[in-house]
Design an enzyme around this catalytic site. Structure first.
Site, short mmCIF file in Angstrom:
data_model
loop_
_atom_site.label_atom_id
_atom_site.label_comp_id
_atom_site.label_asym_id
_atom_site.label_seq_id
_atom_site.Cartn_x
_atom_site.Cartn_y
_atom_site.Cartn_z
N SER A 96 21.41 19.28 83.39
CA SER A 96 21.72 17.87 83.64
C SER A 96 20.95 16.95 82.69
O SER A 96 21.12 17.03 81.48
CB SER A 96 21.44 17.54 85.10
OG SER A 96 21.83 16.21 85.36
N ASP A 241 25.05 16.10 81.09
CA ASP A 241 26.21 16.83 81.60
C ASP A 241 27.27 15.88 82.17
O ASP A 241 28.24 16.33 82.77
CB ASP A 241 25.80 17.89 82.63
CG ASP A 241 25.26 17.29 83.91
OD1 ASP A 241 24.70 16.18 83.86
OD2 ASP A 241 25.40 17.92 84.98
MG MG Z 1 23.69 15.15 85.41
#
Ligand code: MG
Length: 455
Positions: A96, A241
């Site tokens: 992430s 992401d």
């Molecule tokens: Mg993320």
């Protein structure tokens, strides 16, 4: 052993995240999944992700499974694909918004929702058990590439906004992809919505040369300068992401995530004539005010998108999300979705016909202050007990849903141990900025008092 945090496994590459660890993870997935329906696999743009994907895919094939490789895609695009390729489980290789040295694994259930804690517990148990035998030469699985993930996902978004009205506005947008996975989807989405797109950090590079991957105000100074410099209507930034989106207005001013959440919540409450909005305990009181005014209801959950999405499913919620810009649109899917957030904001601006700053000006006005403090203990339960005592005050209501939240008539303060890092996070909110600051300081003092009580 607990390996999954609030958002999957995240570890440092070359430290805990080794080829052996990746093999153990993939073997565990192969063990808990019956051989039959395929397992979908997608990854982000981090330096280790493609190699980790080969290990995971190869291990699953040697364990007898069929693998659908989706390639580099945003996390929400992978979640969108999992049910559409008929997978029984999805694996996302991503860390992430963490710093570049991290990578990790996240699991998606067959319906595209983040896997439940029960699935994670089964995986953790399988990872610490002795590995089972792999399949013999004549019962190996197979892998195939699926090139359709990006197009499939963009169609899904375009069908759920009023594209002709957005296209007619010819927005000028500066888009900051953070050198992450959104580079394969968001520039095209905006072009198909008729925008003139100026892209920053639009090539994939897992060293994150442009800016750190988390879309905070401090990390978006280049975007904030570029928007007014090119005369754009707004700026949009994703994390690595792309399950989150952050915004700056036409003057280059950063818009906090809780304001975008409140803006879209107001729009949806008006259109839906009420409904349930789900947000973690960190959510802004502005949403409560709007819900009261527009006949809606706010449901609070623990922090972390799995808690929010599962509560949204249970309550058939209208809308939900986190104050960090991770917003969830049930008409698309129950997943935090950065590209859908971008499209929804453009849809709202196209219909309201005024600049983002003007739309925001009509919202209930609150200031949120966030602090990060070191967490020098693992005696969490005792610490929470100490915090509960320290944050009690006349007229305060203590909410113990996640950490300790002390709700006052004119604001609130929340202290909670982070689910991803050895930190305590303090959130405070009030109408007056000075009061929000004072509540945050009260949180900081409560931490000092509670820590002193442990020795
Ligand atoms: Mg993320």
């Amino acid at each position: 052993m607990r390996l999954f945090g609030t958002n999957g496994i995240r570890e440092v590459v070359g430290d805990r995240l080794t080829p052996e660890f990746a093999t153990r993870f993939a073997t565990a997935v192969a063990t808990i999944c019956p051989v039959g329906p395929p397992i979908a696999l997608g990854w982000d743009g981090r330096t280790a992700s493609p190699a980790l994907a080969r290990i995971v895919s190869g291990t699953l094939v040697l364990m007898g499974h069929r693998v659908v490789e989706l390639g580099i895609l945003p996390t929400p695009a992978i979640q969108w694909s999992v049910p559409r390729v008929g997978a029984q489980l999805g694996i996302i290789i991503t860390a992430s918004h963490n710093p570049p040295e991290f990578d990790g694994f996240k699991c998606i259930a067959a319906d595209g929702l983040e896997a439940t804690r029960e699935t994670e517990i089964r995986l953790e148990q399988a990872m610490s058990a002795p590995p089972p035998r792999s399949a013999p030469f004549d019962r190996l699985g197979s892998s195939r590439h699926d090139e359709g993930g990006a197009a499939r996902y963009l169609e899904g978004i375009l069908e759920r906004v009023d594209a002709p009205t957005i296209v007619a506005r010819h927005f000028v947008v500066v888009l900051d992809c953070a050198n992450g996975a959104s580079a394969v989807t968001s520039p095209e989405l905006l072009r198909r919505l008729g925008c003139q797109v100026v892209t920053l950090n639009g090539h994939i590079d897992g060293t994150f040369p442009g800016r750190p991957s988390e879309p905070t105000e401090a990390n978006l100074t280049h975007l904030a300068r570029t928007v007014p410099a090119v005369g754009a209507d707004l700026g949009i930034a994703h994390d690595g992401d792309a399950d989150r989106a952050a915004f700056v207005d036409a003057t280059g001013r950063f818009v906090p995530g809780e304001k975008i959440l409140a803006l879209l919540a107001r729009d949806r409450l008006r259109r839906g004539r009420g409904g349930v909005i789900v947000t973690p305990v960190t959510g802004s009181r502005a949403v409560e005010d709007l819900a009261r005014e527009l006949g809606g209801q706010v449901v609070y959950t623990r922090v972390g998108s799995p808690s929010v999405t599962h509560a949204m499913q249970e309550r058939s919620a209208l809308f939900g999300g986190e104050e960090n810009g991770g917003l969830i649109f049930p008409e698309l899917h129950l997943a935090r979705d950065g590209a859908m957030t971008a499209a929804a904001v453009l849809d709202l601006l196209a219909h309201e016909g005024r600049p983002l700053a003007e739309s925001l000006a009509g919202l209930p006005s609150y200031t949120m202050v966030k602090l990060k403090l070191p967490l020098p203990t693992d005696r969490r339960e005792e610490l929470l007990t100490g915090l509960t005592r320290a944050l009690a005050a006349p007229g305060a209501e203590i909410v113990a849903l996640d950490g300790v939240k002390s709700v006052r008539p004119d604001g609130w303060v929340l202290v909670r141990p982070s689910g991803t890092e050895p930190l305590l996070r303090v959130f405070a909110e009030a109408k007056e900025p000075a009061r929000a600051q004072a509540l945050a300081e009260e949180g900081r003092r409560a931490v000092e008092v509670a820590l002193a009580g442990l020795v």
